[in-house]
Enzyme design. Structure first.
Site, short mmCIF file in Angstrom:
data_model
loop_
_atom_site.label_atom_id
_atom_site.label_comp_id
_atom_site.label_asym_id
_atom_site.label_seq_id
_atom_site.Cartn_x
_atom_site.Cartn_y
_atom_site.Cartn_z
N PHE A 135 0.81 -1.22 0.00
CA PHE A 135 0.00 0.00 0.00
C PHE A 135 0.84 1.27 0.00
O PHE A 135 0.34 2.35 -0.30
CB PHE A 135 -0.98 -0.02 1.18
CG PHE A 135 -0.44 0.56 2.45
CD1 PHE A 135 0.31 -0.20 3.32
CD2 PHE A 135 -0.70 1.89 2.78
CE1 PHE A 135 0.81 0.36 4.50
CE2 PHE A 135 -0.22 2.44 3.95
CZ PHE A 135 0.54 1.67 4.81
N LYS A 136 2.14 1.16 0.29
CA LYS A 136 3.00 2.33 0.28
C LYS A 136 3.02 3.01 -1.10
O LYS A 136 3.31 4.19 -1.20
CB LYS A 136 4.43 1.96 0.68
CG LYS A 136 4.58 1.22 2.02
CD LYS A 136 4.18 2.09 3.20
CE LYS A 136 4.68 1.54 4.54
NZ LYS A 136 4.06 0.27 4.97
N ASP A 137 2.71 2.25 -2.16
CA ASP A 137 2.68 2.84 -3.50
C ASP A 137 1.65 3.96 -3.61
O ASP A 137 1.83 4.90 -4.39
CB ASP A 137 2.33 1.77 -4.56
CG ASP A 137 3.49 0.82 -4.83
OD1 ASP A 137 4.65 1.28 -4.85
OD2 ASP A 137 3.23 -0.38 -5.05
#
Ligand SMILES: *Cc1c(COP(=O)(O)O)cnc(C)c1O
Length: 461
Positions: A111-113
């Site tokens: 989810f860091k993207d």
């Protein structure tokens, strides 16, 4: 829109400075002076809107005059192009009133993207406008590093160095980061824990001379832009579920408290959110603080959910500022207690606010493995271990806490050792896969020491 520091000893800044600086010069975290709002009519009007359009509506409320709406819309319009799913953040139904929000369809499968793909073009835009250069140094427990290296690769005027704990990230994550090293993107393994890496980065920021000499910036979850980018999927989820009157209950695998804090921000802005549940692993400082009010880090325990192996949850400071009624002096006292006496006790009114606004649950490693197996048996859903921590926490909530959305923060393949151990197999990424093909298979290991890291930053090409 102005941004102030939680420590109260830095000047207020605009959105551009908050994003470009990361950590405030007094060591605090930036927060807006007020929560921008979505009216019920504005929310309804967004039903059916594409993900980038919702992102634009969220960002625009925070950006003030720092960027023209046309430019902002154009940058965000391309930010999600590398995601492998047309919905960007799709919901998968796993029960009558339960969904999994898949946040792993970005280019590095975690989810860091969401944050990196949105803030990298924004930062590059602001820097170009000012004719400035910058060095981004960060600590990663595995996923932030990959996402940042990917998002900043090849961007002019920006150098990136990420520190990760030696042996503290999954083999897939390490290969991914090494494979994403390039002309302006670098990593080093520190012989220490993630908290050590984070402490070194904080130390770099505290050194004004160094900070100015290399024009230091942070894109760790303390960067305000990341919180804004992550608030977006709470809105798209509420919209996709029809903005239910009951509100949506989110359960979030938590480490640094960034992801769940973004949910809190969305709720403050008017998203119909009924509940936010903090799901932790055995590094359960947030769950303990929620139960007892005592915020005391223990020795770090490495687990099968390394992205949550965190004892000092840096974004918690933002919530703390609110829980303390914006009393920066009180916050500085608690932070000094944490540094000097190894912890602090939340004052009673702050604790009861915390307990009203959140729920919390700590999940052991056996319970996490068991949940991976049970989810697969019941619904064929294959969850990565971080997601399984939240699925287990969700299963403990009373059934009237519905609709329920569990955030899935990583693709199972990123933690395929554990998933394969439990299920006997692990699915590969179904989308055009980012295949980690490292140039080197062994990272540079550097001493757990700030002087070494400073020298390393000065030596960046
Ligand atoms: C970063 C991360 C988390 C924790 O998110 P925070 O914002 O630090 O609370 C959970 N799961 C995965 C897979 C992550 O990469």
């Amino acid at each position: 829109m102005q941004y102030i520091s939680t420590r109260g000893q830095a000047p207020a800044v605009d959105f551009k400075s908050a994003i470009l600086t990361g950590l405030a010069p007094d060591g605090g975290l930036y927060l807006p002076t007020e929560w921008p709002q979505f009216s019920a009519a504005e929310l309804s009007a967004l039903r059916g809107a594409a993900y980038p359009d919702v992102a634009f509506e969220v960002f625009r409320r925070f950006a003030g005059d720092c960027i023209s709406p046309e430019r902002l819309r154009a940058l965000l319009g391309r930010a999600y192009d590398d995601f492998g799913h047309p919905a960007v953040a799709p919901l998968v139904q796993t029960g009558p009133k339960q969904w999994v929000l898949e946040l792993f369809h970005g280019p590095t499968l975690a989810f860091k993207d969401f944050a990196m793909q949105a803030i990298a073009p924004l930062m590059a835009h602001f820097l170009a406008e000012e004719g400035r250069q910058m060095t981004i140094v960060g600590a990663t427990s595995g996923d932030t590093g990959g996402a940042a290296l990917k998002a900043f690769a090849g961007r002019a005027g920006i150098k990136v160095l990420f520190l990760f704990p030696e042996g503290g990230v999954s083999p897939f994550q390490q290969d991914q980061m090494l494979g994403l090293c390039g002309d302006n993107t670098h990593v080093a393994a520190v012989s220490g824990s993630f908290d050590d890496c984070q402490r070194i980065v904080k130390g770099l920021f505290a050194d004004d001379t160094f900070r100015d000499a290399v024009s230091l910036s942070a894109v760790n979850s303390i960067n305000w832009g990341r919180i804004v980018a992550q608030a977006v999927y709470y809105f798209t989820t509420c919209l996709a579920l029809g903005l239910p009157d009951s509100g949506v209950n989110f359960v979030i695998p938590s480490g640094n408290f960034g992801d769940i804090y973004a949910g809190h921000v969305a709720r403050q802005m008017g998203a119909p959110i009924a509940g936010l549940t903090i799901a932790t692993n055995e590094n359960d400082i947030l769950a303990r603080a929620h139960t007892t009010g005592s915020y005391v880090p223990k020795a770090l325990k490495p687990t099968i959910t390394p992205a949550m192996d965190i004892q000092v949850a840096s974004n918690f400071e933002r919530l703390l500022f609110e829980l303390l009624d914006h009393d920066a002096a009180a916050l500085r006292r608690l932070m000094a207690d944490l540094e000097q006496h190894g912890g602090f006790a939340l004052p009673a009114p702050a604790l009861s606010r915390f307990q009203r606004a959140f729920r919390a649950s700590a999940v052991s490693q056996p319970a996490c493995r068991d949940r991976i197996a049970r989810s697969h048996a019941a619904t064929q859903y294959v969850a990565d271990p971080h997601t399984a921590v939240a699925l287990e926490a969700a299963a403990r909530l009373s059934p009237e806490r519905a609709p329920q959305v569990v955030l899935s923060t990583a693709h199972p393949v990123k933690f395929n050792e554990t998933v394969t151990e439990v299920l006997g197999f692990c699915p590969g990424p179904g989308q055009a896969p980012f295949s980690p093909r490292p140039v080197r298979s062994v990272p540079d290991v550097i001493a757990n020491d700030i002087a070494t890291v400073k020298a390393r930053v000065h030596a960046l090409p």
